[in-house]
Design a protein around this motif. Structure first.
Motif: not given
Length: 82
Positions: A51-65
């Protein structure tokens, strides 16, 4: 976002006892240990981290976890059996 930033951010957002981050921006492997996970099923545990990482995934700062979560008891049992 690098591993140090992710670890720092998650530790501020979630009361965890231990947190290990490996990988790079293309694929992050997260191992989280904490009392917070007591009584949760695996999906609920992963949602706490995701949940707290969702915004970074949406912004493509994180690709996959990939996420592994443990209560303190589960973590200690896992490490005793090694």
């Amino acid at each position: 976002m690098n591993n140090i930033d992710i670890k720092s951010y998650l530790m501020k957002q979630i009361p965890l006892d231990k947190l290990y981050i490996k990988g790079d921006n293309n694929h992050i492997k997260i191992t989280a240990i904490g009392k917070i996970f007591h009584g949760m099923n695996n999906i609920q545990k992963q949602q706490v981290i995701y949940k707290p990482l969702t915004k970074y995934i949406i912004e493509k700062k994180i690709h996959a976890i990939s996420i592994n979560t443990f209560t303190l008891e589960e973590w200690n049992k896992k490490n005793i059996n090694k």
